[in-house]
Write an enzyme that holds these catalytic residues in place. Structure first.
Site, PDB file in Angstrom:
ATOM      1  N   HIS A 101      67.183 -18.303 -10.944  1.00  0.00           N
ATOM      2  CA  HIS A 101      66.403 -18.315 -11.128  1.00  0.00           C
ATOM      3  C   HIS A 101      65.723 -16.826 -11.106  1.00  0.00           C
ATOM      4  O   HIS A 101      65.350 -15.994 -11.700  1.00  0.00           O
ATOM      5  CB  HIS A 101      65.253 -19.465 -11.357  1.00  0.00           C
ATOM      6  CG  HIS A 101      63.379 -19.130 -11.453  1.00  0.00           C
ATOM      7  ND1 HIS A 101      63.560 -18.796 -12.706  1.00  0.00           N
ATOM      8  CD2 HIS A 101      62.806 -19.104 -10.633  1.00  0.00           C
ATOM      9  CE1 HIS A 101      62.396 -18.309 -12.642  1.00  0.00           C
ATOM     10  NE2 HIS A 101      62.099 -18.153 -11.966  1.00  0.00           N
ATOM     11  N   SER A 137      66.345 -17.691 -17.562  1.00  0.00           N
ATOM     12  CA  SER A 137      67.172 -18.051 -16.289  1.00  0.00           C
ATOM     13  C   SER A 137      67.278 -19.769 -16.719  1.00  0.00           C
ATOM     14  O   SER A 137      68.386 -20.738 -15.830  1.00  0.00           O
ATOM     15  CB  SER A 137      67.093 -18.120 -14.783  1.00  0.00           C
ATOM     16  OG  SER A 137      65.446 -18.656 -15.087  1.00  0.00           O
ATOM     17  N   GLU A 172      56.722 -15.104 -16.095  1.00  0.00           N
ATOM     18  CA  GLU A 172      57.843 -16.263 -16.116  1.00  0.00           C
ATOM     19  C   GLU A 172      57.959 -16.934 -17.727  1.00  0.00           C
ATOM     20  O   GLU A 172      59.098 -17.480 -17.853  1.00  0.00           O
ATOM     21  CB  GLU A 172      57.488 -17.165 -15.669  1.00  0.00           C
ATOM     22  CG  GLU A 172      56.561 -17.200 -13.971  1.00  0.00           C
ATOM     23  CD  GLU A 172      58.020 -16.916 -12.986  1.00  0.00           C
ATOM     24  OE1 GLU A 172      59.485 -17.917 -13.221  1.00  0.00           O
ATOM     25  OE2 GLU A 172      58.354 -17.288 -11.668  1.00  0.00           O
ATOM     26  N   HIS A 225      64.494 -13.213 -12.669  1.00  0.00           N
ATOM     27  CA  HIS A 225      63.567 -12.408 -12.024  1.00  0.00           C
ATOM     28  C   HIS A 225      64.353 -10.651 -11.360  1.00  0.00           C
ATOM     29  O   HIS A 225      63.863  -9.685 -12.075  1.00  0.00           O
ATOM     30  CB  HIS A 225      63.322 -12.763 -10.803  1.00  0.00           C
ATOM     31  CG  HIS A 225      61.983 -13.677 -10.908  1.00  0.00           C
ATOM     32  ND1 HIS A 225      60.728 -13.219 -11.747  1.00  0.00           N
ATOM     33  CD2 HIS A 225      62.226 -15.304 -10.659  1.00  0.00           C
ATOM     34  CE1 HIS A 225      60.086 -14.235 -12.228  1.00  0.00           C
ATOM     35  NE2 HIS A 225      60.832 -15.557 -11.744  1.00  0.00           N
TER      36      HIS A 225
HETATM   37 FE   LIG Z   1      60.043 -17.743 -11.027  1.00  0.00          FE
END
Ligand SMILES: [Fe+2]
Length: 297
Positions: free
Chosen positions: A162, A227, A208, A167
């Site tokens: 993730h 992700s 997010e 990110h």
């Molecule tokens: Fe995150």
């Protein structure tokens, strides 16, 4: 990094300095003593790390590298279908390894010349103000562990897949890096806990879990969607709402389930005009007015 306390396994340190990550019974690695001891060791590395020092090397097993290989291959195919162009270009620019888990130090060295961002290792939950505030200085707190190899497409907590595939790729975009920094400055500027939580919810529903119109399609730019092997296939059928600060900042969400309410930006410009401008200018008073504007809606 996600933000709810129960979402992160608690990290405890006893009087002898022994570090233990408390995995829930339902965690896929709960009954695997080898995995447990590696989780403890990684938490220890993060706790001992001091900003400015190189990030210590995390040792991964062959099975864990295989998880990365498998998930990065499957997500790459899904990114082509579901991710916005800005993300795909940033991902191309960063060029993460696909055959092994990269070290956080290595990712920092790849990102810094591109957008100035660097990684910091996190043992578990980082307090909101510290996590977001560090973004203002182009530091991203990241967990270093990977999900349990028995279920490569599932993780109950944010792991290195993730943090890096979601990110890290995003942070290779100048435009997204600027948005992360703006969110960080907002977190530093606001004083009350309520205002800080509002800032973090706007982050949650954009960086997010944000979705964006592109051509005639809805695509994703949020690191949580990009992700997630399952969520990336589902976001188009969720309850999609217009990008609205007051609603994002006051909507409750359940971190343990798929996000069923998502907010749609019409373009990168739109995202910057709404969320970016909000983070650049917000203060406790303006957030209080926004929060109160939703009462009775
Ligand atoms: Fe995150």
């Amino acid at each position: 990094m996600m933000e709810e306390a129960q979402y992160f396994a608690p990290v405890n340190q006893d009087e002898h300095g022994e570090v233990t990550v408390e995995l829930a019974k339902s965690h896929p690695g709960f009954a695997d003593p080898v995995y447990r001891s590696r989780r403890n060791a990684l938490a220890r590395l993060a706790l001992d790390h001091r900003r400015g020092d190189p990030i210590p090397v995390a040792e991964y097993t062959a099975e864990e590298h295989e998880v990365w290989r498998l998930v990065s291959r499957e997500l790459a195919a899904k990114h082509e279908r579901y991710a916005i162009r800005e993300f795909l270009e940033a991902k191309e620019r960063l060029g993460l390894p696909r055959d092994r888990i990269p070290q956080l130090q290595e990712i920092s060295e790849m990102l810094q010349p591109l957008t100035g961002f660097r990684y910091l290792p996190a043992a578990g939950l980082v307090p909101l103000r510290e996590f977001y505030g560090s973004l203002a200085d182009s530091y991203f707190h990241s967990t270093q562990y990977i999900r349990h190899h028995s279920v490569p497409f599932y993780t109950p907590e944010p792991d290195v897949i993730h943090e890096v595939i979601g990110h890290g790729n995003t942070l290779a975009s100048d435009r997204f890096a600027a948005l992360y920094r703006a969110a960080g400055r907002a977190a530093r500027r606001v004083e009350s806990q309520e205002a800080l939580e509002f800032v973090s919810k706007v982050f949650w529903f954009t960086l997010e879990f944000g979705v964006m119109a592109e051509g005639s399609e809805l695509r994703a730019y949020g690191a949580g969607i990009l992700s997630s092997y399952g969520e990336i296939e589902e976001f188009r059928s969720m309850n999609i709402r217009p990008l609205d600060l007051a609603t994002m900042g006051t909507t409750q969400y359940d971190i343990t389930k798929y996000q069923d309410v998502l907010f749609r930006a019409e373009s990168m410009d739109h995202l910057e005009d709404v969320a970016g401008a909000f983070w650049e200018e917000c203060d406790d008073d303006s957030i209080d007015r926004l929060s109160r504007s939703t009462v009775g809606r």
